[in-house]
Write an enzyme that holds these catalytic residues in place. Structure first.
Site, PDB file in Angstrom:
ATOM      1  N   ARG A 178       0.864  -1.183   0.000  1.00  0.00           N
ATOM      2  CA  ARG A 178       0.000   0.000   0.000  1.00  0.00           C
ATOM      3  C   ARG A 178       0.896   1.227   0.000  1.00  0.00           C
ATOM      4  NH1 ARG A 178      -3.750   2.229   4.978  1.00  0.00           N
ATOM      5  NH2 ARG A 178      -1.927   3.519   5.356  1.00  0.00           N
TER       6      ARG A 178
ATOM      7  N   TYR B  91      -3.353  11.612   5.338  1.00  0.00           N
ATOM      8  CA  TYR B  91      -3.565  10.302   5.943  1.00  0.00           C
ATOM      9  C   TYR B  91      -2.406   9.349   5.608  1.00  0.00           C
ATOM     10  CZ  TYR B  91      -4.869   5.579   6.630  1.00  0.00           C
ATOM     11  OH  TYR B  91      -4.806   4.270   7.010  1.00  0.00           O
TER      12      TYR B  91
ATOM     13  N   ASP C 270      -5.145   3.775   0.089  1.00  0.00           N
ATOM     14  CA  ASP C 270      -6.269   4.046   1.006  1.00  0.00           C
ATOM     15  C   ASP C 270      -6.682   5.513   0.885  1.00  0.00           C
ATOM     16  OD1 ASP C 270      -8.079   4.183   3.056  1.00  0.00           O
ATOM     17  OD2 ASP C 270      -6.777   3.249   4.564  1.00  0.00           O
TER      18      ASP C 270
ATOM     19  N   HIS D 147      -9.294   6.670   2.620  1.00  0.00           N
ATOM     20  CA  HIS D 147      -9.762   6.958   3.972  1.00  0.00           C
ATOM     21  C   HIS D 147     -11.029   7.814   4.004  1.00  0.00           C
ATOM     22  CE1 HIS D 147      -8.745   6.927   8.358  1.00  0.00           C
ATOM     23  NE2 HIS D 147      -8.285   5.757   7.971  1.00  0.00           N
TER      24      HIS D 147
ATOM     25  N   GLU E 166      -9.123   2.009  -1.640  1.00  0.00           N
ATOM     26  CA  GLU E 166      -9.813   1.661  -0.395  1.00  0.00           C
ATOM     27  C   GLU E 166     -10.606   2.840   0.144  1.00  0.00           C
ATOM     28  OE1 GLU E 166      -7.125   0.050   2.509  1.00  0.00           O
ATOM     29  OE2 GLU E 166      -8.327   0.810   4.155  1.00  0.00           O
TER      30      GLU E 166
ATOM     31  N   GLU F 199     -13.761  -1.413   6.722  1.00  0.00           N
ATOM     32  CA  GLU F 199     -13.015  -1.527   7.988  1.00  0.00           C
ATOM     33  C   GLU F 199     -13.797  -0.962   9.172  1.00  0.00           C
ATOM     34  OE1 GLU F 199      -9.380   0.646   6.847  1.00  0.00           O
ATOM     35  OE2 GLU F 199      -9.968   2.197   8.257  1.00  0.00           O
TER      36      GLU F 199
ATOM     37  N   ARG G  23     -13.567  -5.458   3.727  1.00  0.00           N
ATOM     38  CA  ARG G  23     -12.432  -5.271   4.645  1.00  0.00           C
ATOM     39  C   ARG G  23     -12.791  -5.369   6.125  1.00  0.00           C
ATOM     40  NH1 ARG G  23      -7.925  -3.525   4.524  1.00  0.00           N
ATOM     41  NH2 ARG G  23      -8.222  -1.624   5.724  1.00  0.00           N
TER      42      ARG G  23
ATOM     43  N   GLU H 148      -4.232  -7.199   5.430  1.00  0.00           N
ATOM     44  CA  GLU H 148      -3.359  -6.079   5.802  1.00  0.00           C
ATOM     45  C   GLU H 148      -2.464  -6.500   6.972  1.00  0.00           C
ATOM     46  OE1 GLU H 148      -5.414  -2.612   7.270  1.00  0.00           O
ATOM     47  OE2 GLU H 148      -3.713  -1.297   6.857  1.00  0.00           O
TER      48      GLU H 148
ATOM     49  N   TRP I  18     -12.083  12.131   8.558  1.00  0.00           N
ATOM     50  CA  TRP I  18     -10.652  11.891   8.716  1.00  0.00           C
ATOM     51  C   TRP I  18     -10.285  10.573   8.033  1.00  0.00           C
ATOM     52  CZ3 TRP I  18      -7.926   7.906  11.308  1.00  0.00           C
ATOM     53  CH2 TRP I  18      -6.506   8.038  11.161  1.00  0.00           C
TER      54      TRP I  18
END
Ligand code: KDG
Ligand code: MG
Length: 404
Positions: free
Chosen positions: A147, A159, A212, A214, A238, A264, A285, A341, A404
């Site tokens: 990643r 991030y 990612d 985020h 992601e 996630e 995820r 991950e 965030w």
């Protein structure tokens, strides 16, 4: 085999971890991870004050009934606090069942579907050159999936960046006040393709490349991003957009063939249902610690398998090594496995949680000890008391609170 003790430990060997230990009248113990980053104490309290007392005297073998009892029996369902607590109980009970059977957990689940679990690491840098250096280091270590995150010109923070060169990525800040970071989607969208361009030019297409986002883009921005990075053939993008509004993933899908991963922050199969059923994502995820343990994740993965959606479990170092150990058993078994991950742990963390897993050339194996192959050094853990820390928040340049 009756449960005689259920104890909760909060320890901070570099990060706060919430660990559940269940003991049976046969002297078998099992461990579960109940860590919810930045919100550790409510889960510890939910376990200690509500669920642990109700475990005493139950048959440790009745994992499904205990899961249903705490899920349906509370009347109040789902949510990260409740589900992290149920997940930890489930994990600990599977650990106990596997120890009682004298088998590593993956054997009880149905045996190994592969010889090793492909894991992805994090390569980061404040500049593209730093990110390339870090990528080269991880490639050298044998990772087959990497990643990549990078600092964005004109933005002080972004991030996925460590606080300094060579330091591990640690988003949480100590104390009782979250750090405020600034976000600009415009700057990000202009810059991000340059990172992938540099990586593919330097290293070619040999490794799987992941990224990612985020949860920071709107659906149409995510669509634009996905389209712009198609030449770099990402393994996935992601969390392109927050996933409460699941219909909006349809819009992203209509515009790009870049594969999508999300989940996630999901806690149950219900959070995944629409995205999977309508084939709006490619990778789910969810993690054992937040989505109902082995019992919850098995249901999600089997359902995802019907739609060719594969697993790509969340595995940052803010989930404890107990979660990682159990995840590797799950990954070795699950037929529709994608990738796992693996952010890694500090020596301090691994001393508190001695483990049997191994890493070899990009693939991990949980080991063959009975159970999930993880220990907990209670005495050492006492040296690291709970230390409050919070995840940051993000704001746009005009002060508007963002994701965030
Ligand atoms: O606690 C929050 C982290 O787990 C999250 O920010 C990490 O997005 C993350 C990832 O993909 O590992
Ligand atoms: Mg993520």
């Amino acid at each position: 085999m009756k449960i005689v003790k259920a104890e909760v430990f909060v320890t901070c060997p570099g990060r706060n971890f919430v660990t559940l230990r269940i003991t049976t009248d046969e002297g078998i113990t099992g461990l579960g991870d109940a860590t919810l980053n930045g919100r550790e104490l409510p889960v510890a309290s939910y376990l200690e004050d509500h669920l642990c007392p109700q475990l005493i005297g139950r048959d440790a073998h009745n994992i499904e009934d205990i899961w249903q009892f705490f899920y349906k029996g509370a009347y109040w369902r789902r949510g990260p606090v409740t589900m992290s607590a149920i997940s930890a109980i489930d994990m600990a009970l599977w650990d106990i069942k596997a120890k009682a059977a004298g088998m590593p957990l993956y054997q009880l689940l149905g045996g190994a579907s592969r010889s090793g679990v492909m894991v992805y690491c994090h390569a980061t840098g404040h500049t593209i050159n730093e990110a390339l250096e870090d990528y080269a280091k991880h490639k050298e270590m044998g990772f087959k999936a990497i990643r990549a995150q990078c600092g964005i010109p004109g933005m002080e923070t972004s991030y996925g960046l460590s606080k300094g060169k060579g330091l591990a990525y640690e988003p949480a800040t100590k104390g009782h006040w979250p750090e405020e970071q600034m976000w600009s989607t415009e700057k990000y969208l202009d810059f991000a393709p340059k990172l992938f361009d540099a990586i593919r030019n330097e290293f070619g297409f040999e490794e799987h490349l992941l990224h990612d986002m985020h949860h920071r883009l709107t659906p149409i921005e995510a669509a634009r991003f996905g389209q712009a990075v198609e030449p770099y053939r990402l393994f996935w993008m992601e969390d392109p957009t927050p996933a409460e509004n699941q219909e909006c993933f349809r819009l992203i899908r209509q515009h790009t063939t870049t594969p999508i991963a999300t989940g996630e922050v999901f806690n149950s199969i219900w959070d995944c249902k629409q995205l999977i059923e309508e084939q709006l994502i490619d990778y789910i995820r969810t993690t054992l610690t937040h989505a109902g343990g082995i019992t919850g994740m098995r249901r999600i993965a089997d359902f995802a398998g019907l739609y060719q959606v594969r697993t790509g479990s969340h595995g940052p170092s803010d989930l404890s090594p107990v979660c990682m150990a159990a995840a590797l058993h799950f990954d070795l078994w699950v037929p529709n496995f994608g990738v796992q991950e693996y952010m890694g742990y500090s020596e301090e963390m691994l001393e508190v949680f001695p483990h049997t897993w191994t890493f070899d050339n990009g693939y991990m194996h949980p080991g063959n000890e009975p159970g999930i192959g993880i220990g907990f050094d209670e005495e050492l853990a006492k040296k690291y008391p709970y230390d409050p820390a919070y995840l940051p928040v993000a704001r746009l340049s005009d002060g508007t609170l963002w994701n965030w």
